[in-house]
Design an enzyme around this catalytic site. Structure first.
Site, PDB file in Angstrom:
ATOM      1  N   GLU A 229      -9.480   2.182   3.293  1.00 14.91           N
ATOM      2  CA  GLU A 229      -9.072   1.437   4.479  1.00 14.91           C
ATOM      3  C   GLU A 229      -9.464   2.282   5.679  1.00 14.91           C
ATOM      4  O   GLU A 229      -9.109   3.460   5.751  1.00 14.91           O
ATOM      5  CB  GLU A 229      -7.549   1.294   4.492  1.00 14.91           C
ATOM      6  CG  GLU A 229      -7.046  -0.108   4.337  1.00 14.91           C
ATOM      7  CD  GLU A 229      -5.526  -0.137   4.414  1.00 14.91           C
ATOM      8  OE1 GLU A 229      -4.979   0.261   5.467  1.00 14.91           O
ATOM      9  OE2 GLU A 229      -4.894  -0.542   3.427  1.00 14.91           O
TER      10      GLU A 229
ATOM     11  N   ASP B 269       2.343   1.364  14.562  1.00 14.29           N
ATOM     12  CA  ASP B 269       2.089   2.681  13.983  1.00 14.29           C
ATOM     13  C   ASP B 269       3.028   3.763  14.472  1.00 14.29           C
ATOM     14  O   ASP B 269       3.380   3.826  15.646  1.00 14.29           O
ATOM     15  CB  ASP B 269       0.645   3.104  14.271  1.00 14.29           C
ATOM     16  CG  ASP B 269      -0.343   2.315  13.432  1.00 14.29           C
ATOM     17  OD1 ASP B 269      -0.181   2.303  12.197  1.00 14.29           O
ATOM     18  OD2 ASP B 269      -1.258   1.693  14.005  1.00 14.29           O
TER      19      ASP B 269
END
Ligand SMILES: Cc1ncc(COP(=O)(O)O)c(C=O)c1O
Lengths: 268, 410
Positions: free
Chosen positions: A51, A62
């Protein structure tokens, strides 16, 4: 035919009776060449699928580790095209599938069609978009399908069964289960068993779909998930990149050894 | 061209996906926020119809915030500028000193109804944070305020208040260390903590439900003003212009809400133009910034061609935000409101001129931007034109910045 090879990567792991290992690092962290080197090391260390983060400054999904990685890449001048370059260079020499993980504004500002064209050119197999939930993403996910790119729908602990069914119904053949309510990189705050229960529910509702489990997984907990389809480790690797840079060590080598460790732990 | 619907509240003119005009707003959020947002949508729709909730809201608005705030004529300024008659809605008289009190009280009441004990919010100028901590203290909620490190420094007076009210202030050191980063960090926090905690977005930004709750709360301003205008003039004036500063746009949305259907009332929004001559500004509507996704909603946003949010610069912390409410994108696109900007320097001059002439009105740097526009246009208009400026904040919090600019010590 990228979405096909992506699905096959899961099937291959399954044939060997193990879960697939996915890694997440931010494309261009800390720069273009080391980022490519990191991909190469990860590939050598037994990863199944890579990824690649296409970093966005307003990364509201995040936590600290990935924010730091993103900040390093962006402040080093990494642009969307640079990330595509890195992926293309990697794919020119590797069979390992690459998924892009990003935010909607990156795709929107680039232009959806152009973005998908670039994905095809650089042999990207799938796209995860943190802030583009179902059903708002359906038009785009259709466009992905037409380009043989898997759009990976996200599911989480509070996605109720009705919504789960609807999402699975529209999903391509790979989905992603967010293991807990949190941003990336926090400590696992639910038990592995609870996660596996939800995973099994998803598999029951949609047996043929492959389900990636992510958020909060580290070398210490990864073994709990060996009987699932796949898990992804991201923040731990981003943190390793930060540490290596701080100690003036080679991040690619260190990330590589961490991935080997993860792979061993996953299968032991 | 996008059309507004008459007789339908602006906040309800979105489609089933939460988009105004088919493209502004929405819920571009992580899946982990889908559930709490649905829960909040359901609760809000229920409470809006609930008379006891409305009574409760009005009770706190009247007795705690002090509604209605004054509506006054600025005689001296009108005479000095020689043109349109200038009035002021003195929203800075709301307890705490700004319009942010309405949203804070409503969110705290909703938080209690949801059975949650923790509330968190973002702040730029510090008013949203100050009011939320104030309300949280009253309603026995634990409170966390996210604030950019740069803003903590430049708005220390409001930080002092937050501390007194017992809020836990989380400094945000990422990015530009201003409001945009504070909102991001607050949303991250809520993504993790939404089972026990409620989030208050400090302006009409964020996912659609937050835009709606905020504008529904600040609508108090125009609801009470409409009565005051009719008391003053006996009817709605033939030619009236309502000028408001626009950061996220909560003050303007509330000041305009009751007037949207009155075509003879012109709505003028003033964004932050930044320092004179600088390319940096916080005026996405004025400068035709591209459409983008920020903090869960599609809006015009200051960004580069790679989709990265660009740093903004304004002397006013409250206006220093790269995006803008989907409601204002919608009003602009429909041609209902006009948007312009004022520079840092023009805002400072306006602050001086208004304070010196009027005494009772001492606008903070945000509404000083609105006054700057009034000062620009008033002399060109006839005395039959009524200008109303929303003075939505008090200058006390900006005393350090203004004194420094004007070269004296306090
Ligand atoms: C006094 C004042 N006015 C205006 C604003 C800008 O916000 P909004 O555009 O949402 O009213 C702020 C924000 O902090 C403020 O404190």
């Amino acid at each position: 035919m990228s979405s096909e090879t992506l699905y096959k990567s899961f099937v291959n792991a399954e044939k060997k009776n193990r879960a697939a290992l996915l890694t997440y690092t931010v494309g261009g962290d800390p720069n273009k060449s080391i980022s490519l080197e990191i991909f190469r090391e990860i590939a050598k260390s037994g990863v199944d699928i890579i990824e690649c983060g296409l970093g966005h400054g307003a990364n509201i999904g995040d936590g600290g580790a990935i924010q730091d990685s993103t900040y390093r890449a962006l402040s080093g001048g990494i642009r969307t095209d640079d990330v595509f370059d890195i992926i293309k260079d990697f794919k020119d020499e590797s069979e390992i599938d690459v998924i892009i993980m990003t935010y909607q504004n990156k795709i929107m500002s680039y232009g959806e069609e152009k973005f998908l064209e670039k994905c095809r050119e650089s042999q990207v197999s799938g796209i995860i978009c943190v802030d583009w939930p179902w059903p708002l993403n359906l038009k785009f996910s259709d466009k992905c399908k037409k380009n043989s790119i898997t759009f990976i729908q996200l599911l989480c602990p509070t996605t109720n069964e009705e919504r789960l069914n609807k999402i699975l119904n529209d999903a391509h053949d790979v989905v992603y289960y967010i293991s807990m309510l949190s941003t990336t990189g926090q400590k696992l705050k639910v038990s592995s068993n609870e996660i596996i229960e939800r995973f099994q529910l998803i598999k029951k509702l949609s047996p043929e779909k492959k389900c990636i489990i992510g958020f909060g997984i580290t070398a210490d907990t990864i073994n709990d998930f060996k009987k699932t389809d796949a898990c992804v480790v991201g923040s731990a690797l981003c943190r390793e990149i930060s540490n290596s840079i701080n100690k003036e060590l080679n991040p690619a080598i260190n990330v590589g050894s961490m991935v080997r460790q993860l792979k061993d732990n996953l299968n032991s | 061209m996008i059309q507004l619907q008459k007789g339908v509240p602006l906040i309800d003119q979105h489609d089933e996906n939460g988009y105004w005009g088919g493209k502004f707003g929405g819920n571009q959020i992580a899946e982990s926020l889908n559930h709490p947002i649905e829960e909040l949508e359901n609760e809000f729709e229920k409470l809006r119809q609930d008379d006891t909730f409305i009574k409760e809201r009005d009770y706190y608005f009247k007795n705690f915030i002090g509604a209605p705030t004054p509506f006054i004529k600025l005689e001296n300024l009108t005479k000095y500028l020689g043109g349109a008659q200038i009035y002021c809605k003195l929203v800075s008289k709301a307890t705490g000193g700004a319009h942010k009190a309405y949203n804070a009280v409503v969110h705290s009441l909703i938080c209690r109804r949801l059975g949650k004990t923790y509330i968190g919010g973002d702040t730029g100028a510090g008013y949203a944070g100050k009011m939320l901590s104030m309300a949280a203290a009253k309603f026995n909620l634990k409170c966390k305020i996210f604030m950019g490190a740069k803003d903590i420094e430049r708005q220390s007076i409001n930080v002092f208040s937050m501390r007194s009210y017992g809020a836990d202030i989380v400094p945000v050191n990422s990015g530009s260390q201003t409001l945009v980063d504070a909102v991001s960090e607050c949303m991250r926090w809520w993504t993790s903590e939404n089972e026990d905690s409620h989030m208050c977005v400090g302006s009409t930004v964020g996912p659609t439900i937050f835009v709606k709750i905020c504008a529904w709360s600040t609508a108090q301003i125009s609801r009470e003003m409409k009565k005051q205008v009719i008391d003053e003039f006996g009817e709605v004036p033939k030619d009236m212009k309502l000028i408001n500063c626009v950061g996220g746009g909560s003050s303007a949305a509330g000041f305009w809400n009751e007037w949207i259907d009155y075509d003879n009332v012109e709505l003028i929004g003033v964004e932050a133009g930044g320092p004179e001559g600088s390319k940096k500004h916080a005026a996405p509507l004025t400068n035709d910034s591209p459409l983008g996704v920020l903090h869960g909603a599609t809006q015009y946003v200051i960004q580069d061609n790679d989709g990265e949010i660009e740093e903004t610069e304004s002397i006013s912390a409250g206006l220093d935000y790269p995006g803008v409410s989907p409601l204002h994108c919608f009003l602009k696109e429909a041609g209902r409101a006009r948007y312009t900007s004022a520079t840092d320097e023009e805002a400072i001059e306006a602050f001086q001129l208004v304070s010196k002439n009027e005494g009772f009105v001492s606008p903070s740097l945000e509404p000083s931007h609105a006054f700057a526009e009034a000062i620009k246009i008033a002399p060109t208009l006839s005395k039959d034109t009524i200008i109303v400026v929303d003075s939505c904040g008090d200058s006390a919090k900006d005393s350090k910045i203004i004194a420094e600019r004007l070269g004296y010590k306090i």
